[in-house]
Structure formats: structure tokens, C-alpha cells
Write a protein that holds these residues in place. Structure first.
Motif, PDB file in Angstrom:
ATOM      1  N   ILE A  96       0.814  -1.217   0.000  1.00  0.00           N
ATOM      2  CA  ILE A  96       0.000   0.000   0.000  1.00  0.00           C
ATOM      3  C   ILE A  96       0.847   1.266   0.000  1.00  0.00           C
ATOM      4  O   ILE A  96       0.310   2.370   0.034  1.00  0.00           O
ATOM      5  CB  ILE A  96      -1.013   0.024   1.163  1.00  0.00           C
ATOM      6  N   LYS A  97       2.148   1.125  -0.040  1.00  0.00           N
ATOM      7  CA  LYS A  97       3.091   2.251  -0.143  1.00  0.00           C
ATOM      8  C   LYS A  97       2.992   3.222   1.032  1.00  0.00           C
ATOM      9  O   LYS A  97       3.048   4.431   0.874  1.00  0.00           O
ATOM     10  CB  LYS A  97       2.898   3.002  -1.463  1.00  0.00           C
ATOM     11  N   TYR A  98       2.806   2.660   2.208  1.00  0.00           N
ATOM     12  CA  TYR A  98       2.891   3.423   3.453  1.00  0.00           C
ATOM     13  C   TYR A  98       4.073   2.874   4.234  1.00  0.00           C
ATOM     14  O   TYR A  98       4.344   1.678   4.177  1.00  0.00           O
ATOM     15  CB  TYR A  98       1.630   3.257   4.308  1.00  0.00           C
ATOM     16  N   ASP A  99       4.725   3.713   5.000  1.00  0.00           N
ATOM     17  CA  ASP A  99       5.816   3.266   5.850  1.00  0.00           C
ATOM     18  C   ASP A  99       5.259   2.326   6.929  1.00  0.00           C
ATOM     19  O   ASP A  99       4.151   2.531   7.431  1.00  0.00           O
ATOM     20  CB  ASP A  99       6.482   4.492   6.488  1.00  0.00           C
ATOM     21  N   ALA A 100       6.025   1.307   7.273  1.00  0.00           N
ATOM     22  CA  ALA A 100       5.586   0.333   8.281  1.00  0.00           C
ATOM     23  C   ALA A 100       5.291   1.028   9.612  1.00  0.00           C
ATOM     24  O   ALA A 100       4.354   0.662  10.323  1.00  0.00           O
ATOM     25  CB  ALA A 100       6.634  -0.751   8.465  1.00  0.00           C
ATOM     26  N   ARG A 101       6.072   2.025   9.951  1.00  0.00           N
ATOM     27  CA  ARG A 101       5.852   2.755  11.201  1.00  0.00           C
ATOM     28  C   ARG A 101       4.516   3.513  11.171  1.00  0.00           C
ATOM     29  O   ARG A 101       3.804   3.563  12.172  1.00  0.00           O
ATOM     30  CB  ARG A 101       7.016   3.719  11.424  1.00  0.00           C
ATOM     31  N   THR A 102       4.165   4.081  10.032  1.00  0.00           N
ATOM     32  CA  THR A 102       2.876   4.770   9.891  1.00  0.00           C
ATOM     33  C   THR A 102       1.730   3.796  10.062  1.00  0.00           C
ATOM     34  O   THR A 102       0.740   4.113  10.716  1.00  0.00           O
ATOM     35  CB  THR A 102       2.792   5.450   8.508  1.00  0.00           C
ATOM     36  N   ILE A 103       1.865   2.608   9.516  1.00  0.00           N
ATOM     37  CA  ILE A 103       0.821   1.590   9.669  1.00  0.00           C
ATOM     38  C   ILE A 103       0.644   1.237  11.136  1.00  0.00           C
ATOM     39  O   ILE A 103      -0.470   1.197  11.651  1.00  0.00           O
ATOM     40  CB  ILE A 103       1.159   0.334   8.837  1.00  0.00           C
ATOM     41  N   ARG A 104       1.744   0.989  11.839  1.00  0.00           N
ATOM     42  CA  ARG A 104       1.675   0.602  13.254  1.00  0.00           C
ATOM     43  C   ARG A 104       1.159   1.727  14.144  1.00  0.00           C
ATOM     44  O   ARG A 104       0.395   1.487  15.080  1.00  0.00           O
ATOM     45  CB  ARG A 104       3.054   0.177  13.744  1.00  0.00           C
ATOM     46  N   GLU A 105       1.572   2.961  13.900  1.00  0.00           N
ATOM     47  CA  GLU A 105       1.263   4.053  14.823  1.00  0.00           C
ATOM     48  C   GLU A 105       0.015   4.853  14.470  1.00  0.00           C
ATOM     49  O   GLU A 105      -0.624   5.403  15.368  1.00  0.00           O
ATOM     50  CB  GLU A 105       2.456   5.001  14.918  1.00  0.00           C
ATOM     51  N   GLN A 106      -0.337   4.952  13.184  1.00  0.00           N
ATOM     52  CA  GLN A 106      -1.450   5.807  12.809  1.00  0.00           C
ATOM     53  C   GLN A 106      -2.645   5.063  12.222  1.00  0.00           C
ATOM     54  O   GLN A 106      -3.782   5.410  12.517  1.00  0.00           O
ATOM     55  CB  GLN A 106      -0.980   6.881  11.825  1.00  0.00           C
ATOM     56  N   LEU A 107      -2.398   4.049  11.405  1.00  0.00           N
ATOM     57  CA  LEU A 107      -3.509   3.361  10.760  1.00  0.00           C
ATOM     58  C   LEU A 107      -4.109   2.262  11.630  1.00  0.00           C
ATOM     59  O   LEU A 107      -5.325   2.094  11.661  1.00  0.00           O
ATOM     60  CB  LEU A 107      -3.062   2.770   9.416  1.00  0.00           C
ATOM     61  N   LYS A 108      -3.253   1.528  12.338  1.00  0.00           N
ATOM     62  CA  LYS A 108      -3.747   0.431  13.178  1.00  0.00           C
ATOM     63  C   LYS A 108      -4.616   1.003  14.290  1.00  0.00           C
ATOM     64  O   LYS A 108      -4.242   1.936  14.970  1.00  0.00           O
ATOM     65  CB  LYS A 108      -2.579  -0.355  13.760  1.00  0.00           C
ATOM     66  N   ASP A 109      -5.791   0.457  14.451  1.00  0.00           N
ATOM     67  CA  ASP A 109      -6.799   0.835  15.448  1.00  0.00           C
ATOM     68  C   ASP A 109      -7.529   2.136  15.124  1.00  0.00           C
ATOM     69  O   ASP A 109      -8.551   2.414  15.726  1.00  0.00           O
ATOM     70  CB  ASP A 109      -6.211   0.917  16.868  1.00  0.00           C
ATOM     71  N   ALA A 110      -7.042   2.927  14.181  1.00  0.00           N
ATOM     72  CA  ALA A 110      -7.782   4.113  13.762  1.00  0.00           C
ATOM     73  C   ALA A 110      -8.566   3.798  12.482  1.00  0.00           C
ATOM     74  O   ALA A 110      -9.752   4.117  12.382  1.00  0.00           O
ATOM     75  CB  ALA A 110      -6.837   5.284  13.524  1.00  0.00           C
ATOM     76  N   VAL A 111      -7.915   3.188  11.531  1.00  0.00           N
ATOM     77  CA  VAL A 111      -8.535   2.834  10.258  1.00  0.00           C
ATOM     78  C   VAL A 111      -8.639   1.320  10.115  1.00  0.00           C
ATOM     79  O   VAL A 111      -9.652   0.800   9.674  1.00  0.00           O
ATOM     80  CB  VAL A 111      -7.717   3.418   9.075  1.00  0.00           C
TER      81      VAL A 111
END
Length: 75
Positions: free
Chosen positions: A15-30
């Protein structure tokens, strides 16, 4: 029932997102536990369900706002 399970790094390359962004911003929010990702055997490791994420990426409902009770706000 066959599902494609991905690690955070594998998902980030798709999905071309940084792994850190997935863990900190997308997980549990989206991305929601039990729908978009699972914790196998109740452990710390997270595996993402690609089919659920792909369906949300390309659906028209992705522009909707998810509500705490599981509903969707359309505007």
C-alpha cells in the motif's frame, strides 16, 4: 476459507505506506482488529488480512467516517 496474511513490512510494500505509519497511525484508527488484522495465538505479532484491506481501499464507503458503535457516517 483462504486469506492472505501479511506482516507489517509486507503490507507497507503493497500500500506504499511506511511500516511505522501503519503501526502508529492506521492500526486501530482505520484498520480494525478482527477485520483488518489479527493477533495469532494472542501474541504480540500482528498479521494483516489483505482481502479485507483491499476491499476497503477500493470501496466507495472508504470515504465514510467509521463510528465507535460500528456504524458509518456518510457526511
Amino acid at each position: 476459507m483462504s486469506q492472505t496474511l501479511l506482516t507489517t513490512d509486507e503490507l507497507s510494500s503493497r500500500i506504499k505506506y511506511d511500516a511505522r505509519t501503519i503501526r502508529e497511525q492506521l492500526k486501530d484508527a482505520v484498520l480494525l482488529e478482527g477485520i483488518h488484522y489479527i493477533r495469532p495465538f494472542g501474541r504480540r505479532k500482528i498479521l494483516f488480512v489483505w482481502e479485507a484491506i483491499e476491499a476497503d481501499l477500493f470501496s466507495r464507503a472508504s470515504a465514510a467516517i467509521p463510528m465507535a458503535n460500528g456504524g458509518i457516517c456518510h457526511g
